[in-house]
Design a protein around this motif. Structure first.
Motif, PDB file in Angstrom:
ATOM      1  N   UNK A   1     -33.837 -11.317   3.849  1.00  0.00           N
ATOM      2  CA  UNK A   1     -34.539 -10.621   4.940  1.00  0.00           C
ATOM      3  C   UNK A   1     -36.043 -10.826   4.883  1.00  0.00           C
ATOM      4  N   UNK A   2     -36.521 -11.647   3.946  1.00  0.00           N
ATOM      5  CA  UNK A   2     -37.949 -11.690   3.653  1.00  0.00           C
ATOM      6  C   UNK A   2     -38.792 -12.454   4.675  1.00  0.00           C
ATOM      7  N   UNK A   3     -38.162 -13.307   5.473  1.00  0.00           N
ATOM      8  CA  UNK A   3     -38.937 -14.090   6.446  1.00  0.00           C
ATOM      9  C   UNK A   3     -38.329 -13.944   7.848  1.00  0.00           C
ATOM     10  N   UNK A   4     -38.366 -12.732   8.410  1.00  0.00           N
ATOM     11  CA  UNK A   4     -37.775 -12.547   9.750  1.00  0.00           C
ATOM     12  C   UNK A   4     -38.543 -13.342  10.796  1.00  0.00           C
ATOM     13  N   UNK A   5     -37.803 -13.904  11.724  1.00  0.00           N
ATOM     14  CA  UNK A   5     -38.436 -14.606  12.846  1.00  0.00           C
ATOM     15  C   UNK A   5     -38.936 -13.591  13.873  1.00  0.00           C
ATOM     16  N   UNK A   6     -38.174 -12.497  14.021  1.00  0.00           N
ATOM     17  CA  UNK A   6     -38.545 -11.410  14.923  1.00  0.00           C
ATOM     18  C   UNK A   6     -38.548 -10.109  14.125  1.00  0.00           C
ATOM     19  N   UNK A   7     -39.543  -9.286  14.359  1.00  0.00           N
ATOM     20  CA  UNK A   7     -39.693  -8.062  13.574  1.00  0.00           C
ATOM     21  C   UNK A   7     -39.193  -6.818  14.296  1.00  0.00           C
ATOM     22  N   UNK A   8     -38.640  -6.984  15.480  1.00  0.00           N
ATOM     23  CA  UNK A   8     -38.117  -5.841  16.217  1.00  0.00           C
ATOM     24  C   UNK A   8     -36.779  -5.389  15.672  1.00  0.00           C
ATOM     25  N   UNK A   9     -36.217  -4.360  16.305  1.00  0.00           N
ATOM     26  CA  UNK A   9     -34.944  -3.807  15.836  1.00  0.00           C
ATOM     27  C   UNK A   9     -33.869  -3.859  16.920  1.00  0.00           C
ATOM     28  N   UNK A  10     -34.025  -4.756  17.886  1.00  0.00           N
ATOM     29  CA  UNK A  10     -32.993  -4.914  18.915  1.00  0.00           C
ATOM     30  C   UNK A  10     -31.883  -5.816  18.393  1.00  0.00           C
ATOM     31  N   UNK A  11     -30.733  -5.775  19.036  1.00  0.00           N
ATOM     32  CA  UNK A  11     -29.630  -6.645  18.638  1.00  0.00           C
ATOM     33  C   UNK A  11     -30.005  -8.114  18.763  1.00  0.00           C
ATOM     34  N   UNK A  12     -30.832  -8.418  19.771  1.00  0.00           N
ATOM     35  CA  UNK A  12     -31.270  -9.809  19.944  1.00  0.00           C
ATOM     36  C   UNK A  12     -32.159 -10.235  18.783  1.00  0.00           C
ATOM     37  N   UNK A  13     -33.034  -9.357  18.328  1.00  0.00           N
ATOM     38  CA  UNK A  13     -33.870  -9.664  17.164  1.00  0.00           C
ATOM     39  C   UNK A  13     -33.000  -9.896  15.937  1.00  0.00           C
TER      40      UNK A  13
END
Length: 207
Positions: free
Chosen positions: A183-195
């Protein structure tokens, strides 16, 4: 008045009328006048419009960049700029992959390559097959749900699944490496299902 004087006066008047008649067309030529007077301002406006139309394509606006980069490959090097590569649309299509590859995505808490991702794996494998000197680093990623330790292990399983597929596709194991970022390099930092969905990913990096 003598006959000579009358003749001279008549000739002078006739000449004046002819002279005016010859000059008459000049004020009735607005088109020609437009080419030197008003057309300068019109031309200026046209140049301004062209600049406005071209501007978005060259400075990162919506117009040209979106059209040319919807494929992820701009028409020139300038369109593959950092600003463009950081757009959400670009990241969704390319992840953090090298331009030669595309990412694959996984279901929640799964490391099995989905059937819909097979064409992408075949495309990545075909590039490696056609470029026998190329080496690839496969990076496994997860969303942030779960413990860090669990996600590191899950990311490794995802990277290994892609490596196993490429090995069966005919790519030598010596040309492939794997790493898990969990989980250390997320491309998106949001919490939506798409993220979440776009963070559950393998990236392919040309070495």
């Amino acid at each position: 008045m003598s006959t000579y004087s009358r003749f001279f006066l008549a000739a002078t008047l006739a000449g004046a009328l002819l002279f005016q008649g010859g000059c008459a067309p000049k004020p009735v030529s607005p088109y020609a006048g437009g080419g030197t007077g008003t057309a300068d301002s019109t031309s200026g406006n046209r140049m301004g419009n062209i600049t406005e139309e071209m501007g978005p394509g060259t400075d990162g606006g919506n117009g040209g960049v979106e059209g040319l980069d919807s494929t992820g490959r701009g028409g020139s090097g300038s369109l593959g700029s950092d600003a463009d590569s950081k757009s959400d649309a670009y990241k969704r299509e390319h992840g953090r992959c090298s331009p030669e590859f595309k990412p694959i995505y996984f279901d929640y808490d799964q490391s099995k390559i989905k059937g819909e991702q097979i064409p992408i794996m075949e495309q990545n494998g075909t590039y490696l097959r056609n470029n026998p000197s190329a080496r690839v680093l496969i990076e496994g990623n997860t969303d942030y749900r779960g413990t860090n330790e669990y996600n590191i292990a899950l990311g490794e399983r995802r990277a290994e699944a892609a490596k196993r597929y490429l090995r069966e596709f005919g790519i030598e194991e010596s040309r492939m490496r794997t790493v898990s970022y969990g989980e250390e390099r997320p491309l998106f930092t949001g919490s939506s299902e798409d993220d979440y969905a776009h963070n559950r990913r393998d990236d392919f990096i040309l070495e």
